[in-house]
Design a protein around this motif. Structure first.
Motif, short mmCIF file in Angstrom:
data_model
loop_
_atom_site.label_atom_id
_atom_site.label_comp_id
_atom_site.label_asym_id
_atom_site.label_seq_id
_atom_site.Cartn_x
_atom_site.Cartn_y
_atom_site.Cartn_z
N ALA A 1 63.63 -122.02 -92.50
CA ALA A 1 64.08 -120.93 -91.80
C ALA A 1 62.15 -120.23 -92.24
O ALA A 1 61.99 -120.62 -93.11
CB ALA A 1 65.00 -120.33 -92.87
N GLN A 2 61.93 -119.69 -91.10
CA GLN A 2 60.95 -118.74 -91.36
C GLN A 2 61.35 -117.25 -92.44
O GLN A 2 62.66 -116.96 -92.72
CB GLN A 2 59.94 -117.85 -89.73
N LYS A 3 60.28 -116.69 -93.04
CA LYS A 3 60.35 -115.35 -93.41
C LYS A 3 60.67 -114.46 -92.80
O LYS A 3 59.57 -114.67 -92.15
CB LYS A 3 59.55 -115.30 -94.31
N THR A 4 61.99 -113.89 -92.94
CA THR A 4 61.93 -112.13 -92.00
C THR A 4 60.95 -111.21 -91.96
O THR A 4 60.42 -111.71 -92.74
CB THR A 4 63.55 -112.15 -92.56
N GLY A 5 61.17 -110.38 -91.14
CA GLY A 5 60.02 -109.92 -90.60
C GLY A 5 58.72 -110.48 -89.49
O GLY A 5 58.66 -110.66 -89.36
N LEU A 6 57.70 -109.45 -90.20
CA LEU A 6 56.49 -109.95 -89.40
C LEU A 6 56.21 -111.17 -89.71
O LEU A 6 55.89 -112.01 -90.55
CB LEU A 6 55.80 -108.61 -89.57
N SER A 7 56.17 -112.20 -88.64
CA SER A 7 56.35 -113.62 -88.90
C SER A 7 54.45 -113.86 -88.81
O SER A 7 53.79 -114.92 -89.62
CB SER A 7 57.22 -114.75 -88.00
N SER A 8 54.14 -113.63 -87.35
CA SER A 8 52.75 -114.09 -87.07
C SER A 8 52.46 -113.49 -85.89
O SER A 8 52.90 -112.28 -85.39
CB SER A 8 52.33 -115.08 -86.44
N VAL A 9 50.73 -112.93 -86.28
CA VAL A 9 50.10 -111.70 -85.65
C VAL A 9 48.78 -112.83 -85.14
O VAL A 9 48.11 -113.43 -85.87
CB VAL A 9 49.53 -110.15 -86.44
N TRP A 10 48.15 -112.94 -83.58
CA TRP A 10 47.15 -113.30 -83.27
C TRP A 10 46.67 -112.04 -82.70
O TRP A 10 47.55 -111.63 -81.29
CB TRP A 10 47.91 -113.88 -82.22
N LEU A 11 45.33 -111.13 -82.93
CA LEU A 11 44.46 -110.46 -82.47
C LEU A 11 43.10 -110.61 -82.13
O LEU A 11 42.69 -111.04 -83.04
CB LEU A 11 44.82 -108.81 -83.50
N GLY A 12 42.70 -110.79 -80.43
CA GLY A 12 41.94 -111.40 -80.65
C GLY A 12 41.03 -111.06 -79.15
O GLY A 12 41.72 -109.92 -78.08
N LEU A 13 39.60 -110.75 -78.80
CA LEU A 13 39.00 -110.47 -77.52
C LEU A 13 38.21 -111.64 -77.25
O LEU A 13 37.72 -112.09 -77.35
CB LEU A 13 38.03 -109.70 -78.17
N GLU A 14 38.26 -111.72 -75.83
CA GLU A 14 38.11 -112.84 -74.57
C GLU A 14 37.67 -112.32 -73.88
O GLU A 14 37.68 -111.00 -73.19
CB GLU A 14 39.54 -113.16 -73.61
N THR A 15 36.62 -112.80 -73.60
CA THR A 15 35.29 -112.67 -72.67
C THR A 15 35.16 -113.85 -71.64
O THR A 15 35.10 -114.39 -72.13
CB THR A 15 34.06 -112.58 -73.40
N ARG A 16 35.83 -113.12 -70.73
CA ARG A 16 35.79 -114.47 -69.74
C ARG A 16 34.65 -113.86 -68.29
O ARG A 16 33.97 -113.08 -67.74
CB ARG A 16 37.36 -114.67 -68.75
N TYR A 17 34.28 -114.91 -67.63
CA TYR A 17 33.26 -114.72 -66.20
C TYR A 17 34.00 -115.48 -64.80
O TYR A 17 34.02 -116.69 -65.37
CB TYR A 17 31.91 -115.42 -66.90
N GLU A 18 33.96 -114.75 -64.43
CA GLU A 18 34.80 -115.86 -63.25
C GLU A 18 34.09 -115.42 -61.93
O GLU A 18 33.48 -115.24 -61.33
CB GLU A 18 35.84 -113.68 -62.32
N ILE A 19 34.12 -117.08 -61.93
CA ILE A 19 33.16 -117.54 -60.12
C ILE A 19 34.11 -117.59 -59.41
O ILE A 19 33.34 -117.31 -58.74
CB ILE A 19 33.01 -119.33 -61.29
N ASN A 20 34.88 -117.09 -59.58
CA ASN A 20 35.60 -116.94 -58.58
C ASN A 20 37.56 -116.33 -58.98
O ASN A 20 37.55 -116.62 -60.29
CB ASN A 20 35.65 -118.16 -56.67
N LYS A 21 38.10 -115.96 -58.05
CA LYS A 21 39.59 -115.85 -58.51
C LYS A 21 40.20 -117.28 -58.68
O LYS A 21 41.48 -117.02 -59.62
CB LYS A 21 40.35 -114.97 -57.02
N LYS A 22 39.68 -118.21 -59.13
CA LYS A 22 40.59 -119.32 -59.33
C LYS A 22 39.93 -120.07 -60.32
O LYS A 22 40.51 -120.61 -61.08
CB LYS A 22 40.59 -120.40 -58.26
N LEU A 23 39.10 -119.79 -60.97
CA LEU A 23 38.08 -120.64 -62.11
C LEU A 23 37.32 -119.51 -63.13
O LEU A 23 36.69 -118.84 -61.96
CB LEU A 23 36.86 -121.83 -61.42
N MET A 24 38.03 -119.24 -63.95
CA MET A 24 37.18 -118.34 -64.85
C MET A 24 36.96 -119.24 -66.21
O MET A 24 38.36 -119.19 -67.53
CB MET A 24 38.65 -117.35 -64.82
N PRO A 25 36.20 -119.51 -67.37
CA PRO A 25 36.23 -119.49 -68.24
C PRO A 25 35.95 -118.32 -68.81
O PRO A 25 35.42 -117.32 -68.34
CB PRO A 25 34.40 -120.73 -68.17
#
Length: 308
Positions: free
Chosen positions: A247-271
């Protein structure tokens, strides 16, 4: 009404002209010789014939116009009747097409201690704008540990211009557990675009041993250029109830807050590169595990996104 008036005016004009000519001819006959009177009578007969011909022509023209109007009305009524009996289906031109889209997201992250973590997300959808099938696959593997897997299959139904209601099931595997490694949960939730263009997934999970949890994922694209894009994102889990062996503790269990910076080479490939802050509350004490506390740490790394 527009057809009858011109015909009436034409007939009256011809009749008035004929009467005038007849009157003038009769006055002139009293002072004409017999030959001239004969010619006058011939001219009068000719005028009378012309008047009769004009009247007949007007009547024929009026009849033709009336017949044409009646035929047009009949054609219009027949067309409306045919349309009502055989309505045209425009669904294929207005969101009725069946389409498929798949997105694969792979990222490798490291924390401040140098421990690595590989996260893979696969999302595929197929269907129309109104009815779709969603398939989500998730794999999370910490360095030198076994991976955790989850597969989610849902039916998605459009309920408004920007929101779909979804229902389905989730199958998950946790190799860290000695017992109950495999779990099956019912899923109900919403998928769509929140105000200010936040793409959002909100789900409620119901499982065995009173396992009830809520998850929220939201993100938004901020365009620096047409190809360079910032994407802030938030992923959180809330445990409402859990009586399982792990069992996990009740309440707010986990949070991920992030910032992603991507470059779209095209609409199929994006590092992209990624920086995130995480919080995990920990587990309860049970017969199968010891209680542990919360963890807070920073993560940084890179990845690649594929779409097809």
């Amino acid at each position: 009404m527009h057809i009858i008036k011109p015909c009436t005016y034409t007939v009256l004009s011809l009749a008035l002209a004929s009467v005038t000519q007849m009157t003038m001819a009769q006055d002139a006959n009293h002072s004409m010789p017999m030959s001239a009177q004969h010619e006058s009578h011939s001219s009068l007969d000719s005028s009378h014939q012309e008047m009769q011909t004009g009247i007949e022509s007007s009547q024929i023209e009026h009849a033709e116009h009336a017949e044409h109007a009646e035929h047009a009305n009949a054609s219009s009524i027949a067309s409306r009747t045919t349309s009502a009996q055989h309505p045209v289906d425009h669904k294929r031109e207005h969101g009725g097409q069946i389409y498929q889209a798949t997105e694969i997201d792979n990222r490798w992250l490291n924390n401040a201690d140098g421990r690595g973590r590989l996260k893979t997300e696969i999302e595929s959808r197929i269907g129309t704008d109104e009815n779709k099938l969603f398939i989500k696959l998730h794999a999370d593997k910490a360095e030198s540990q076994d991976a955790d897997y989850a597969a989610q299959v849902m039916y998605s139904r459009m309920i408004s211009d920007f929101w779909d209601a979804q229902i389905g099931a989730r199958y998950r595997v946790d190799e860290h557990q000695v017992t109950d490694k495999e779990q099956l949960d019912a899923v109900v939730g919403l998928h769509g675009l929140a105000p200010y263009f936040f793409e959002t997934d909100a789900y409620l999970y119901l499982g065995a041993d009173k396992q009830v949890s809520f998850s929220l994922e939201t993100e938004r694209d901020l365009l620096l250029t047409q190809k360079l894009i910032l994407k802030p994102y938030l992923n959180l889990d809330v445990v409402l109830s859990d009586d399982s062996a792990y069992a996990q503790k009740t309440g707010l269990s986990s949070v991920w807050l992030g910032l992603e910076t991507r470059y779209e080479i095209n609409k199929k490939l994006m590092p992209f590169i990624d920086v995130a802050y995480s919080y995990e509350k920990g587990n309860q004490h049970t017969a199968w595990q010891a209680e542990n506390g919360s963890e807070k740490q920073w993560w940084y790394g890179a990845g690649v996104r594929l779409k097809f």
